[in-house]
Scaffold this motif. Sequence first.
Motif, PDB file in Angstrom:
ATOM      1  N   ASP A 356       0.837  -1.213   0.000  1.00  9.58           N
ATOM      2  CA  ASP A 356       0.000   0.000   0.000  1.00  9.58           C
ATOM      3  C   ASP A 356       0.864   1.253   0.000  1.00  9.58           C
ATOM      4  OD1 ASP A 356      -2.211  -1.594   0.014  1.00  9.58           O
ATOM      5  OD2 ASP A 356      -2.562  -1.437   2.191  1.00  9.58           O
ATOM      6  N   GLU A 357       1.952   1.263   0.800  1.00  5.79           N
ATOM      7  CA  GLU A 357       2.819   2.429   0.822  1.00  5.79           C
ATOM      8  C   GLU A 357       3.503   2.631  -0.525  1.00  5.79           C
ATOM      9  OE1 GLU A 357       5.465   1.881   4.064  1.00  5.79           O
ATOM     10  OE2 GLU A 357       4.062   2.698   5.564  1.00  5.79           O
ATOM     11  N   LEU A 364       1.543   9.482  -5.138  1.00  3.75           N
ATOM     12  CA  LEU A 364       1.949  10.811  -4.692  1.00  3.75           C
ATOM     13  C   LEU A 364       2.997  11.399  -5.625  1.00  3.75           C
ATOM     14  CD1 LEU A 364       1.790  12.996  -2.527  1.00  3.75           C
ATOM     15  CD2 LEU A 364       3.563  11.757  -1.241  1.00  3.75           C
ATOM     16  N   ARG A 365       3.897  10.549  -6.106  1.00  7.98           N
ATOM     17  CA  ARG A 365       4.922  11.042  -7.023  1.00  7.98           C
ATOM     18  C   ARG A 365       4.282  11.551  -8.312  1.00  7.98           C
ATOM     19  NH1 ARG A 365       7.231   6.664  -7.548  1.00  7.98           N
ATOM     20  NH2 ARG A 365       8.497   6.806  -5.652  1.00  7.98           N
ATOM     21  N   GLN A 366       3.307  10.786  -8.798  1.00  5.14           N
ATOM     22  CA  GLN A 366       2.619  11.218 -10.020  1.00  5.14           C
ATOM     23  C   GLN A 366       1.858  12.516  -9.793  1.00  5.14           C
ATOM     24  OE1 GLN A 366       0.236   8.026 -11.510  1.00  5.14           O
ATOM     25  NE2 GLN A 366       1.949   6.596 -11.730  1.00  5.14           N
ATOM     26  N   LYS A 367       1.201  12.622  -8.606  1.00  2.00           N
ATOM     27  CA  LYS A 367       0.460  13.855  -8.311  1.00  2.00           C
ATOM     28  C   LYS A 367       1.406  15.046  -8.186  1.00  2.00           C
ATOM     29  CE  LYS A 367      -3.469  11.667  -6.009  1.00  2.00           C
ATOM     30  NZ  LYS A 367      -4.225  11.511  -4.735  1.00  2.00           N
ATOM     31  N   ASN A 368       2.576  14.808  -7.563  1.00  2.00           N
ATOM     32  CA  ASN A 368       3.538  15.902  -7.425  1.00  2.00           C
ATOM     33  C   ASN A 368       4.042  16.362  -8.789  1.00  2.00           C
ATOM     34  OD1 ASN A 368       3.351  15.961  -4.661  1.00  2.00           O
ATOM     35  ND2 ASN A 368       5.143  14.638  -4.311  1.00  2.00           N
ATOM     36  N   ILE A 369       4.274  15.379  -9.642  1.00  2.00           N
ATOM     37  CA  ILE A 369       4.734  15.747 -10.993  1.00  2.00           C
ATOM     38  C   ILE A 369       3.676  16.584 -11.708  1.00  2.00           C
ATOM     39  CG2 ILE A 369       5.329  14.817 -13.252  1.00  2.00           C
ATOM     40  CD1 ILE A 369       6.618  12.439 -11.807  1.00  2.00           C
ATOM     41  N   LEU A 370       2.413  16.106 -11.598  1.00  2.00           N
ATOM     42  CA  LEU A 370       1.337  16.863 -12.243  1.00  2.00           C
ATOM     43  C   LEU A 370       1.182  18.249 -11.632  1.00  2.00           C
ATOM     44  CD1 LEU A 370      -1.359  14.042 -12.636  1.00  2.00           C
ATOM     45  CD2 LEU A 370       0.073  15.045 -14.436  1.00  2.00           C
ATOM     46  N   LEU A 371       1.298  18.307 -10.289  1.00  2.00           N
ATOM     47  CA  LEU A 371       1.130  19.597  -9.617  1.00  2.00           C
ATOM     48  C   LEU A 371       2.264  20.550  -9.983  1.00  2.00           C
ATOM     49  CD1 LEU A 371      -0.835  20.960  -7.715  1.00  2.00           C
ATOM     50  CD2 LEU A 371       0.509  20.138  -5.792  1.00  2.00           C
ATOM     51  N   LYS A 372       3.494  20.023 -10.028  1.00  2.00           N
ATOM     52  CA  LYS A 372       4.607  20.872 -10.462  1.00  2.00           C
ATOM     53  C   LYS A 372       4.360  21.411 -11.881  1.00  2.00           C
ATOM     54  CE  LYS A 372       8.426  18.864  -7.769  1.00  2.00           C
ATOM     55  NZ  LYS A 372       9.016  20.116  -7.272  1.00  2.00           N
ATOM     56  N   GLU A 373       3.852  20.506 -12.719  1.00  2.00           N
ATOM     57  CA  GLU A 373       3.570  20.930 -14.091  1.00  2.00           C
ATOM     58  C   GLU A 373       2.516  22.030 -14.115  1.00  2.00           C
ATOM     59  OE1 GLU A 373       4.001  21.067 -18.177  1.00  2.00           O
ATOM     60  OE2 GLU A 373       5.229  20.085 -16.645  1.00  2.00           O
ATOM     61  N   VAL A 374       1.486  21.884 -13.221  1.00  2.00           N
ATOM     62  CA  VAL A 374       0.438  22.915 -13.167  1.00  2.00           C
ATOM     63  C   VAL A 374       1.028  24.246 -12.736  1.00  2.00           C
ATOM     64  CG1 VAL A 374      -1.631  23.628 -11.929  1.00  2.00           C
ATOM     65  CG2 VAL A 374      -1.450  21.302 -12.793  1.00  2.00           C
ATOM     66  N   HIS A 375       1.819  24.245 -11.654  1.00  2.00           N
ATOM     67  CA  HIS A 375       2.415  25.507 -11.180  1.00  2.00           C
ATOM     68  C   HIS A 375       3.339  26.100 -12.245  1.00  2.00           C
ATOM     69  CE1 HIS A 375       0.825  25.580  -7.149  1.00  2.00           C
ATOM     70  NE2 HIS A 375       1.271  24.344  -6.880  1.00  2.00           N
ATOM     71  N   HIS A 376       4.085  25.220 -12.926  1.00  2.00           N
ATOM     72  CA  HIS A 376       5.010  25.720 -13.941  1.00  2.00           C
ATOM     73  C   HIS A 376       4.251  26.349 -15.104  1.00  2.00           C
ATOM     74  CE1 HIS A 376       7.942  25.381 -17.308  1.00  2.00           C
ATOM     75  NE2 HIS A 376       8.804  25.747 -16.343  1.00  2.00           N
ATOM     76  N   ASP A 425       9.821  23.926  -5.007  1.00  2.00           N
ATOM     77  CA  ASP A 425       9.866  23.221  -3.722  1.00  2.00           C
ATOM     78  C   ASP A 425       9.464  21.762  -3.933  1.00  2.00           C
ATOM     79  OD1 ASP A 425       9.986  23.494  -0.639  1.00  2.00           O
ATOM     80  OD2 ASP A 425       8.076  22.485  -0.988  1.00  2.00           O
ATOM     81  N   ASN A 426      10.199  20.833  -3.281  1.00  2.00           N
ATOM     82  CA  ASN A 426       9.920  19.417  -3.486  1.00  2.00           C
ATOM     83  C   ASN A 426       8.564  19.009  -2.941  1.00  2.00           C
ATOM     84  OD1 ASN A 426      12.369  18.891  -4.765  1.00  2.00           O
ATOM     85  ND2 ASN A 426      13.449  18.614  -2.812  1.00  2.00           N
ATOM     86  N   GLU A 427       8.182  19.581  -1.785  1.00  2.00           N
ATOM     87  CA  GLU A 427       6.927  19.176  -1.190  1.00  2.00           C
ATOM     88  C   GLU A 427       5.731  19.937  -1.741  1.00  2.00           C
ATOM     89  OE1 GLU A 427       7.245  19.495   3.004  1.00  2.00           O
ATOM     90  OE2 GLU A 427       8.908  18.069   3.164  1.00  2.00           O
ATOM     91  N   MET A 428       5.980  21.156  -2.239  1.00  2.00           N
ATOM     92  CA  MET A 428       4.924  22.004  -2.815  1.00  2.00           C
ATOM     93  C   MET A 428       3.789  22.268  -1.820  1.00  2.00           C
ATOM     94  SD  MET A 428       4.591  20.567  -6.700  1.00  2.00           S
ATOM     95  CE  MET A 428       4.268  18.935  -6.100  1.00  2.00           C
ATOM     96  N   THR A 429       4.105  22.175  -0.559  1.00  2.00           N
ATOM     97  CA  THR A 429       3.082  22.446   0.453  1.00  2.00           C
ATOM     98  C   THR A 429       3.380  23.705   1.243  1.00  2.00           C
ATOM     99  OG1 THR A 429       4.264  21.062   2.037  1.00  2.00           O
ATOM    100  CG2 THR A 429       2.534  20.004   0.721  1.00  2.00           C
ATOM    101  N   ARG A 430       4.557  24.296   1.010  1.00  2.00           N
ATOM    102  CA  ARG A 430       4.930  25.493   1.751  1.00  2.00           C
ATOM    103  C   ARG A 430       6.019  26.238   0.986  1.00  2.00           C
ATOM    104  NH1 ARG A 430       8.258  22.670   6.724  1.00  2.00           N
ATOM    105  NH2 ARG A 430       9.525  21.282   5.427  1.00  2.00           N
ATOM    106  N   VAL A 431       6.146  27.502   1.315  1.00  2.00           N
ATOM    107  CA  VAL A 431       7.113  28.374   0.643  1.00  2.00           C
ATOM    108  C   VAL A 431       7.859  29.149   1.722  1.00  2.00           C
ATOM    109  CG1 VAL A 431       7.411  30.269  -0.998  1.00  2.00           C
ATOM    110  CG2 VAL A 431       5.614  28.589  -1.357  1.00  2.00           C
TER     111      VAL A 431
END
Length: 573
Positions: A356-357, A364-376, A425-431
């Motif tokens: 499960d982990e 989570l890695r896929q979501k982070n990639i997508l989220l980074k792409e969105v911010h970019h 930012d790697n976590e994209m949860t804070r700046v």
Amino acid sequence: MTSGFLNSGLFGGLAFRVLLFLSLALLPIGLIAFVQTREIAEQSEVSAELSLIAVTEQAVATERTILQEAFGAGQALASIVKLVRTDPETCSSFMRTYMEGSGRYRLVGFIGRDGLMSCSSHDAVFDFSTYSGFGASMDTPARSVSTNPLGPISREAVVLVNVPVFENDVMVGYVVLSIAQANLNALEPVPLDHDPVAVITFSDEGKILSSGADQTRVTPQLPRDYTLKQLTGENRQVFEVPNAEGTPRVYAIVPLIPGKVFAMSIWPIDTPFLETDFSGRISSLLPVLMWLASLVVAFWALHRLAITHIRKLGRQMRHFALNRTLPRHPLGERVPHEIVAMEQSFLGMADSILQDEARSEDNLRQKNILLKEVHHRVKNNLQLISSIMNMQIRQAPTEANRMVLQRLQDRILSLATVHKNLYQDNEMTRVDGGALLKEIVARNLAVGLSQSSGVQVTEDYDDIMVGPDDAAPLTLLVSEAVTNALKYVPQGEGHTSNISVSLKYVGPEEAELRVVNTSGGEPPEGGTGLGSRLILAFARQLNGELSTRDDDGVHVLSLRFPVPSVEKQVYDY
């Protein structure tokens, strides 16, 4: 309350609980065994006392026989005296013949109430009326035994046996039989299994009648806290007290002639058949020892069969929790089936958790990639809009139009800066709020402040991490505040102007933004301006307290706003 006690520290362990309930289960059996052993100990003690009494009676059997025969002889002589006492010669002849025939007495005679002994084994007449105790003996007619350290006739220590003589229920005198005390002391001791320290006989007046051959040993061995007269009574008794020298001794008292003569044996406390007290204590401790042995065996079995394997399984679980690695070696073949089943369940659960982990990390890695792409892409789109606006600014017909478009362009670039910091930012949860404000301020100063302006700029930022929801209004608010400061700060030669921007912690979860600038005496933009309204709106978005003031040509903007810890920040994308 009980559950809290059982769940605390050492008392919450499996071993303690099992031992506790096992103790409760064994308690009734232990109580029964304790009562039974106490009864056995008491019976042993009674048996020891009876043995002492029997040995004492055996030791003085000869003295008992002599005294009983003396009382019997006195009773028989009393019957004869009543017949011949009026004829002293005949009476004395009979007394002399009896004494010679028995060979045991020093004197046999009859003393009348007047104190005269005219009938005796001796021919002379003796007067005892002046002797101490004669009157008292006549007033209390009863059988008695007494001693005289120096007999008036035999001139030696004697034991006197007195038997009253009655005629028509009126006492007329005493028959007296005198026994040499030396003869009683010289009697051959009766063979015993264990020898006492001493054996004595004494009268009801507490006088020693016989004490064996070695009389010097008797006095130091007598009870320290009691007199012999206090020990006279109808009942047999055994007790332990110190002797006159303070040494503990055991004393056995036996009536030889009820109410008249008593025997006492003195024993060391380590006499073999007196050691029932020790055996009684051992027997009393036996249930406790059995209970402790049961608990030790139960604890050893529980520890060997369960606790050791449970602790090993616990270490495997903790190791998995820390390192996410499965145990290399199983518990073993001799482990109970129930614990093996627990281990198999744990291994199955751990394997499911790892899978499960792994899936969660992949998602989570896929979501982070997508989220980074969105911010970019958002940042790129904002920069594209800024470029289009830059073309529009160059074609603006008036300076006022260009200023409005430039201010709008600054706000768009501030948002682009937020998105750039988020996807970097790697976590994209804070700046990092300090780094973000430093970049915003630098861009504003580069646009609105020339190198010859003479304005001194100071910046001071703490490492304050803010979330995306707070980063956008914070950067826009700083951009508006710095733009206003640049608008009203005096520039050029002849002016000493300052701009200060700071972001500092003022509490565990509270920060303060300060923008301070020299105003040159001109009032800042009032509440009707767009910049001021935007600053108020952004302050409300930050849930902060905004304050502005002017002090001697210095304009101060202060904003205190909450900064939640990283654990409390929850973001929805």
